[in-house]
Design a protein around this motif. Structure first.
Motif, PDB file in Angstrom:
ATOM      1  N   GLY A  51     -11.119  19.562  31.975  1.00 26.04           N
ATOM      2  CA  GLY A  51     -11.951  19.596  33.172  1.00 26.04           C
ATOM      3  C   GLY A  51     -13.444  19.486  32.931  1.00 26.04           C
ATOM      4  N   CYS A  52     -13.867  19.371  31.662  1.00 23.03           N
ATOM      5  CA  CYS A  52     -15.299  19.393  31.356  1.00 23.03           C
ATOM      6  C   CYS A  52     -15.708  18.227  30.463  1.00 23.03           C
ATOM      7  N   GLU A  53     -16.966  17.839  30.577  1.00 19.40           N
ATOM      8  CA  GLU A  53     -17.500  16.801  29.696  1.00 19.40           C
ATOM      9  C   GLU A  53     -17.860  17.379  28.327  1.00 19.40           C
ATOM     10  N   THR A  54     -18.365  18.595  28.349  1.00 16.18           N
ATOM     11  CA  THR A  54     -18.810  19.287  27.139  1.00 16.18           C
ATOM     12  C   THR A  54     -18.239  20.694  27.148  1.00 16.18           C
ATOM     13  N   LYS A  92     -15.035  13.439  24.768  1.00 16.84           N
ATOM     14  CA  LYS A  92     -15.453  14.821  24.973  1.00 16.84           C
ATOM     15  C   LYS A  92     -16.412  15.256  23.855  1.00 16.84           C
ATOM     16  N   LEU A  93     -17.250  16.236  24.160  1.00 15.01           N
ATOM     17  CA  LEU A  93     -18.175  16.812  23.193  1.00 15.01           C
ATOM     18  C   LEU A  93     -17.873  18.293  23.035  1.00 15.01           C
ATOM     19  N   VAL A  94     -17.650  18.708  21.798  1.00 12.21           N
ATOM     20  CA  VAL A  94     -17.427  20.113  21.475  1.00 12.21           C
ATOM     21  C   VAL A  94     -18.627  20.613  20.676  1.00 12.21           C
ATOM     22  N   ILE A  95     -19.274  21.665  21.180  1.00  8.51           N
ATOM     23  CA  ILE A  95     -20.383  22.309  20.468  1.00  8.51           C
ATOM     24  C   ILE A  95     -19.905  23.700  20.070  1.00  8.51           C
ATOM     25  N   ASP A  96     -19.687  23.905  18.786  1.00  8.18           N
ATOM     26  CA  ASP A  96     -19.168  25.190  18.321  1.00  8.18           C
ATOM     27  C   ASP A  96     -20.317  26.055  17.815  1.00  8.18           C
ATOM     28  N   MET A  97     -20.543  27.174  18.473  1.00  5.06           N
ATOM     29  CA  MET A  97     -21.647  28.075  18.143  1.00  5.06           C
ATOM     30  C   MET A  97     -21.168  29.361  17.469  1.00  5.06           C
ATOM     31  N   SER A  98     -19.913  29.388  17.057  1.00  3.92           N
ATOM     32  CA  SER A  98     -19.353  30.565  16.397  1.00  3.92           C
ATOM     33  C   SER A  98     -19.960  30.736  15.005  1.00  3.92           C
ATOM     34  N   THR A  99     -19.920  31.971  14.499  1.00  2.58           N
ATOM     35  CA  THR A  99     -20.322  32.240  13.121  1.00  2.58           C
ATOM     36  C   THR A  99     -19.054  32.411  12.296  1.00  2.58           C
ATOM     37  N   VAL A 100     -18.707  31.349  11.572  1.00  7.87           N
ATOM     38  CA  VAL A 100     -17.491  31.328  10.761  1.00  7.87           C
ATOM     39  C   VAL A 100     -17.802  30.705   9.404  1.00  7.87           C
ATOM     40  N   ARG A 101     -16.804  30.621   8.554  1.00 13.09           N
ATOM     41  CA  ARG A 101     -16.994  30.025   7.231  1.00 13.09           C
ATOM     42  C   ARG A 101     -17.322  28.543   7.357  1.00 13.09           C
ATOM     43  N   PRO A 102     -18.149  28.024   6.481  1.00 10.01           N
ATOM     44  CA  PRO A 102     -18.482  26.599   6.519  1.00 10.01           C
ATOM     45  C   PRO A 102     -17.258  25.688   6.415  1.00 10.01           C
ATOM     46  N   ASP A 103     -16.292  26.044   5.578  1.00 10.29           N
ATOM     47  CA  ASP A 103     -15.112  25.193   5.438  1.00 10.29           C
ATOM     48  C   ASP A 103     -14.280  25.169   6.712  1.00 10.29           C
ATOM     49  N   THR A 104     -14.345  26.249   7.479  1.00  7.09           N
ATOM     50  CA  THR A 104     -13.653  26.262   8.774  1.00  7.09           C
ATOM     51  C   THR A 104     -14.299  25.268   9.728  1.00  7.09           C
ATOM     52  N   MET A 105     -15.621  25.243   9.770  1.00  6.59           N
ATOM     53  CA  MET A 105     -16.328  24.285  10.625  1.00  6.59           C
ATOM     54  C   MET A 105     -16.008  22.849  10.213  1.00  6.59           C
ATOM     55  N   VAL A 106     -15.961  22.589   8.913  1.00  6.35           N
ATOM     56  CA  VAL A 106     -15.645  21.234   8.431  1.00  6.35           C
ATOM     57  C   VAL A 106     -14.246  20.830   8.877  1.00  6.35           C
ATOM     58  N   SER A 107     -13.298  21.731   8.709  1.00  2.86           N
ATOM     59  CA  SER A 107     -11.913  21.435   9.065  1.00  2.86           C
ATOM     60  C   SER A 107     -11.755  21.199  10.564  1.00  2.86           C
ATOM     61  N   VAL A 110     -11.371  17.453  15.333  1.00  4.33           N
ATOM     62  CA  VAL A 110     -11.842  16.995  16.645  1.00  4.33           C
ATOM     63  C   VAL A 110     -12.214  15.514  16.587  1.00  4.33           C
ATOM     64  N   ALA A 111     -12.940  15.122  15.541  1.00  2.00           N
ATOM     65  CA  ALA A 111     -13.335  13.718  15.387  1.00  2.00           C
ATOM     66  C   ALA A 111     -12.116  12.816  15.250  1.00  2.00           C
ATOM     67  N   GLY A 112     -11.091  13.315  14.561  1.00  2.00           N
ATOM     68  CA  GLY A 112      -9.867  12.539  14.385  1.00  2.00           C
ATOM     69  C   GLY A 112      -9.129  12.286  15.681  1.00  2.00           C
ATOM     70  N   LYS A 113      -9.424  13.061  16.710  1.00  2.00           N
ATOM     71  CA  LYS A 113      -8.795  12.869  18.015  1.00  2.00           C
ATOM     72  C   LYS A 113      -9.740  12.223  19.017  1.00  2.00           C
ATOM     73  N   GLY A 114     -10.836  11.657  18.502  1.00  2.90           N
ATOM     74  CA  GLY A 114     -11.718  10.886  19.372  1.00  2.90           C
ATOM     75  C   GLY A 114     -12.857  11.650  19.994  1.00  2.90           C
ATOM     76  N   GLY A 115     -13.030  12.925  19.630  1.00  2.00           N
ATOM     77  CA  GLY A 115     -14.098  13.718  20.211  1.00  2.00           C
ATOM     78  C   GLY A 115     -15.332  13.755  19.331  1.00  2.00           C
ATOM     79  N   ALA A 116     -16.453  14.141  19.923  1.00  2.00           N
ATOM     80  CA  ALA A 116     -17.681  14.393  19.168  1.00  2.00           C
ATOM     81  C   ALA A 116     -17.767  15.884  18.911  1.00  2.00           C
ATOM     82  N   PHE A 117     -18.266  16.258  17.731  1.00  2.00           N
ATOM     83  CA  PHE A 117     -18.301  17.674  17.356  1.00  2.00           C
ATOM     84  C   PHE A 117     -19.613  18.004  16.678  1.00  2.00           C
ATOM     85  N   VAL A 118     -20.256  19.058  17.163  1.00  2.00           N
ATOM     86  CA  VAL A 118     -21.469  19.578  16.537  1.00  2.00           C
ATOM     87  C   VAL A 118     -21.276  21.067  16.342  1.00  2.00           C
ATOM     88  N   GLU A 119     -21.545  21.547  15.143  1.00  2.00           N
ATOM     89  CA  GLU A 119     -21.600  22.991  14.944  1.00  2.00           C
ATOM     90  C   GLU A 119     -23.048  23.411  15.160  1.00  2.00           C
TER      91      GLU A 119
END
Length: 300
Positions: free
Chosen positions: A56-59, A88-103, A108-117
């Motif tokens: 239901g959302c663009e971002t 779709k655009l996903v902006i992840d602002m969580s504080t997690v391990r760097p390898d988690t953000m990479v994964s 997300v990118a593999g499914k056609g989305g844009a992703f920014v941590e």
């Protein structure tokens, strides 16, 4: 713009409030739906799942507690990765391990989305005022898509590298402040024999080279706690601070970096949590330490 907020704890709720205040149409989801009620009462739309939120959302802005929560919300049933992420655009602002953000970002990118941590510096009040400090990781192209939203949430945005770089920088930013709260408790403990009024003692300690900027806003609250007054609103809970310290220690181990001071502070935060302060503000840790070491007298 239609923006979703996935995770409505203290920070997620504050971010949602800010987005609503600047005119966005906001939808929300949280594992505990009760935490969305103040937002839906203010006009936010409730989504039944992370996948529905994406639909239901663009971002979608994601603000989750830890790595386990992130994995569950992205990869679990009706999770973010179960939705159609094309465009779709996903902006992840969580504080997690760097390898988690990479994964997660790669998925997300593999499914056609844009992703920014973009984990952030700042607590609930700066979040509501759009004055966070964003530490972004990802491609230039994806960050360009995210900037219009991030600029409404952040007073400053630093693009520090590829995916994982933002998470790394956030751990580095949080670490000295959290260690300081424990060090302050120890400083207050050795000042105990002076019997100075709490306000005066905090004023002296605050006007020194070793004091972080955070004391400008939190020093008065710490003095009140030392004087026996009840704590105010929690901006950054002891449990969240403990999690960030534990994440930093674990990440340090993964890159063969020793963090002895951080590891020691982590034990102190773990003890504070065990003593019933999980939901209290992290600034209660130094006061708790004084009382542990010197009894329950209120003057430090």
């Amino acid at each position: 713009m239609k923006i979703g907020v996935c995770g409505t704890g203290r920070m997620g709720s504050s971010i949602a409030q800010r987005l609503m205040a600047v005119g966005h149409e906001v939808a929300v989801w949280n594992r505990n739906a009760d935490k969305t009620k103040p937002l839906t009462a203010a006009g936010a739309k409730l989504s039944a799942s992370p996948a529905e939120l994406i639909k239901g959302c663009e971002t979608v802005v994601v603000m989750l507690l830890n790595d386990a929560a992130s994995e569950a919300v992205y990869r679990g049933p009706s999770g973010i990765l179960g939705a159609d992420l094309s465009g779709k655009l996903v902006i992840d602002m969580s504080t997690v391990r760097p390898d988690t953000m990479v994964s997660l970002g790669t998925s997300v990118a593999g499914k056609g989305g844009a992703f920014v941590e973009c984990p952030v510096g700042g607590s609930t009040a700066p979040a509501r005022e759009g004055k966070l400090f964003g530490l972004a990781g990802g491609t230039e192209a994806d960050l360009a898509k995210a900037r219009p939203v991030l600029e409404q949430l952040c007073r400053r945005i630093e693009h520090v590298g590829d995916l994982g770089a933002g998470a790394t920088m956030k751990l580095a930013v949080n670490l000295p402040l959290l260690v300081y709260w424990q060090a302050l408790g120890e400083a207050l403990t050795i000042c105990k024999p002076l019997n100075l009024p709490p306000e005066r003692l905090i004023d002296i300690l605050s006007d020194t080279a070793g004091t972080p900027t955070a004391m400008k806003g939190r020093g008065a609250a710490i003095a009140k706690l030392l004087g026996g007054e009840k704590p105010g609103e929690t901006a950054f809970a002891v449990s969240a601070a403990k999690k960030d310290l534990a994440t930093a220690v674990a990440f340090g181990q993964s890159i063969h970096a020793s963090l002895p001071v951080t590891s020691s502070a982590l034990k102190c935060f773990e003890q504070a949590e065990a003593d019933g302060l999980a939901d209290a503000d992290a600034t209660t840790v130094p006061v708790h330490w004084v009382k542990q070491q010197t009894g329950k007298g209120s003057n430090a």
